[in-house]
Motif scaffolding. Structure first.
Motif, mmCIF file in Angstrom:
data_model
loop_
_atom_site.group_PDB
_atom_site.id
_atom_site.type_symbol
_atom_site.label_atom_id
_atom_site.label_comp_id
_atom_site.label_asym_id
_atom_site.label_seq_id
_atom_site.Cartn_x
_atom_site.Cartn_y
_atom_site.Cartn_z
ATOM 1 N N MET A 123 -6.341 -12.937 20.789
ATOM 2 C CA MET A 123 -6.469 -11.491 20.980
ATOM 3 C C MET A 123 -5.103 -10.836 21.146
ATOM 4 O O MET A 123 -4.873 -9.708 20.687
ATOM 5 N N LEU A 124 -4.175 -11.521 21.798
ATOM 6 C CA LEU A 124 -2.819 -10.992 21.906
ATOM 7 C C LEU A 124 -2.193 -10.817 20.531
ATOM 8 O O LEU A 124 -1.518 -9.815 20.262
ATOM 9 N N TYR A 125 -2.427 -11.784 19.654
ATOM 10 C CA TYR A 125 -1.882 -11.687 18.300
ATOM 11 C C TYR A 125 -2.548 -10.548 17.529
ATOM 12 O O TYR A 125 -1.872 -9.756 16.857
ATOM 13 N N PHE A 126 -3.872 -10.444 17.635
ATOM 14 C CA PHE A 126 -4.562 -9.370 16.928
ATOM 15 C C PHE A 126 -4.125 -8.003 17.466
ATOM 16 O O PHE A 126 -3.941 -7.057 16.687
ATOM 17 N N ASN A 127 -3.947 -7.893 18.764
ATOM 18 C CA ASN A 127 -3.466 -6.627 19.336
ATOM 19 C C ASN A 127 -2.104 -6.254 18.759
ATOM 20 O O ASN A 127 -1.838 -5.080 18.457
ATOM 21 N N TRP A 128 -1.227 -7.243 18.622
ATOM 22 C CA TRP A 128 0.095 -6.980 18.054
ATOM 23 C C TRP A 128 -0.031 -6.501 16.620
ATOM 24 O O TRP A 128 0.648 -5.543 16.202
ATOM 25 N N LEU A 129 -0.909 -7.136 15.837
ATOM 26 C CA LEU A 129 -1.097 -6.718 14.449
ATOM 27 C C LEU A 129 -1.615 -5.283 14.372
ATOM 28 O O LEU A 129 -1.104 -4.460 13.600
ATOM 29 N N PHE A 130 -2.629 -4.974 15.183
ATOM 30 C CA PHE A 130 -3.224 -3.642 15.118
ATOM 31 C C PHE A 130 -2.305 -2.560 15.688
ATOM 32 O O PHE A 130 -2.512 -1.369 15.435
ATOM 33 N N ALA A 131 -1.312 -2.959 16.439
ATOM 34 C CA ALA A 131 -0.336 -1.990 16.922
ATOM 35 C C ALA A 131 0.662 -1.607 15.831
ATOM 36 O O ALA A 131 1.372 -0.605 15.956
ATOM 37 N N THR A 132 0.705 -2.408 14.747
ATOM 38 C CA THR A 132 1.694 -2.179 13.700
ATOM 39 C C THR A 132 1.075 -1.754 12.375
ATOM 40 O O THR A 132 1.810 -1.456 11.431
ATOM 41 N N ARG A 133 -0.261 -1.733 12.288
ATOM 42 C CA ARG A 133 -0.928 -1.390 11.037
ATOM 43 C C ARG A 133 -2.305 -0.812 11.322
ATOM 44 O O ARG A 133 -2.848 -1.004 12.415
ATOM 45 N N SER A 134 -2.900 -0.146 10.356
ATOM 46 C CA SER A 134 -4.200 0.491 10.552
ATOM 47 C C SER A 134 -5.354 -0.507 10.516
ATOM 48 O O SER A 134 -6.354 -0.358 11.230
ATOM 49 N N TRP A 135 -5.242 -1.528 9.648
ATOM 50 C CA TRP A 135 -6.275 -2.548 9.500
ATOM 51 C C TRP A 135 -5.632 -3.914 9.636
ATOM 52 O O TRP A 135 -4.401 -4.024 9.716
ATOM 53 N N LEU A 136 -6.418 -4.948 9.642
ATOM 54 C CA LEU A 136 -5.889 -6.260 9.982
ATOM 55 C C LEU A 136 -4.775 -6.704 9.038
ATOM 56 O O LEU A 136 -3.753 -7.230 9.477
ATOM 57 N N ALA A 137 -4.973 -6.490 7.727
ATOM 58 C CA ALA A 137 -4.000 -6.978 6.751
ATOM 59 C C ALA A 137 -3.061 -5.906 6.242
ATOM 60 O O ALA A 137 -2.220 -6.181 5.385
ATOM 61 N N GLY A 138 -3.189 -4.681 6.744
ATOM 62 C CA GLY A 138 -2.313 -3.619 6.261
ATOM 63 C C GLY A 138 -2.888 -2.243 6.515
ATOM 64 O O GLY A 138 -3.576 -2.021 7.515
ATOM 65 N N ASP A 139 -2.663 -1.335 5.589
ATOM 66 C CA ASP A 139 -3.072 0.054 5.772
ATOM 67 C C ASP A 139 -4.428 0.378 5.155
ATOM 68 O O ASP A 139 -4.884 1.522 5.229
ATOM 69 N N ILE A 140 -5.059 -0.583 4.503
ATOM 70 C CA ILE A 140 -6.409 -0.384 3.978
ATOM 71 C C ILE A 140 -7.322 -1.481 4.499
ATOM 72 O O ILE A 140 -6.871 -2.588 4.803
ATOM 73 N N MET A 141 -8.598 -1.170 4.601
ATOM 74 C CA MET A 141 -9.572 -2.164 5.029
ATOM 75 C C MET A 141 -9.767 -3.198 3.925
ATOM 76 O O MET A 141 -9.877 -2.850 2.749
ATOM 77 N N THR A 142 -9.787 -4.464 4.309
ATOM 78 C CA THR A 142 -9.972 -5.549 3.347
ATOM 79 C C THR A 142 -10.997 -6.541 3.888
ATOM 80 O O THR A 142 -11.540 -6.375 4.992
#
Length: 225
Positions: free
Chosen positions: A144-163
């Motif tokens: 969850m710490l890693y996912f929080n870091w990702l979502f703090a830097t992008r809109s969706w998990l893999a970037g700026d669009i939902m995938t």
């Protein structure tokens, strides 16, 4: 109509259900318990894993990766964007995070929770092992710490669009949420993301899931938690 052999809390099955719901593909749903390793299941899939997708040709598509590619090949709508990005860089990041979820998160968290809380219900005299669940919880906190870091830097998990990576993570977290294993009060940016994806029409099929004699944790089906 295609048929999906699944279990309501199997996260890999949930990924395929989300894909089909997003693409408007109706499914006949056949619920099974893969851990019982019935002869009928083993005849279809000696590994006794889900999901199993049966198309109109009655050919069994076995396993999560084969299912993903089959759904994407057959049913991606031509009039809307699919779940797999067209550009190589975004696509590579999506597959990296799908691999993280369906292998690393599953192997360190989800499968242990399911084995202890679901599979053991069909084993006479078996009870959940608190030590195993403590390890799974500690591992989940790190993820969850890693996912929080990702979502703090992008809109969706893999970037700026939902995938498809978002659907993969949502499938696993929704399973864990059903069983009460996520503290959303401490989930930070992941909670905000989950609230958005949980509100998609495709998610309704998951929120309606119920396991016999095991209702979901309070708030599971609430869009505002």
């Amino acid at each position: 109509m295609p048929t999906l052999l699944h279990h309501p809390l199997d996260p890999s099955s949930r990924i395929i259900r989300l894909m089909c719901a997003e693409y408007g593909v109706p499914l006949d749903m056949e619920e099974i318990k893969p851990w019982l390793r019935t002869p009928e299941l083993l005849e279809l899939n000696p590994a006794a894993t889900l999901p199993i997708f049966m198309g109109e040709d009655d050919i069994a598509v076995i396993g999560i990766l084969a299912n993903i590619h089959t759904i994407e090949d057959l049913y991606t709508p031509a009039i809307v964007a699919g779940l797999i990005p067209p550009d190589p860089g975004s696509r590579a990041e999506m597959w990296r995070l799908i691999e993280w979820v369906i292998f690393k998160l599953n192997d360190e968290v989800t499968r242990y929770v399911l084995e202890e809380k679901i599979f053991k219900r069909d084993q006479r005299g078996a009870t959940p092992d608190p030590a195993v669940l403590r390890v799974a919880k500690a591992n989940l906190n790190e993820h969850m710490l890693y996912f929080n870091w990702l979502f703090a830097t992008r809109s969706w998990l893999a970037g700026d669009i939902m995938t498809l990576a978002d659907f993969a993570l949502a499938a696993h977290l929704s399973t864990l949420d059903y069983l009460g294993d996520i503290d959303w009060g401490k989930a930070g940016e992941t909670r905000d993301w989950y609230s958005r994806i949980k509100s998609r029409p495709a998610f309704r099929t998951l929120l309606n899931d119920r396991v016999v004699s095991m209702p979901p944790q309070k708030g599971y089906a609430d869009l505002d938690f």
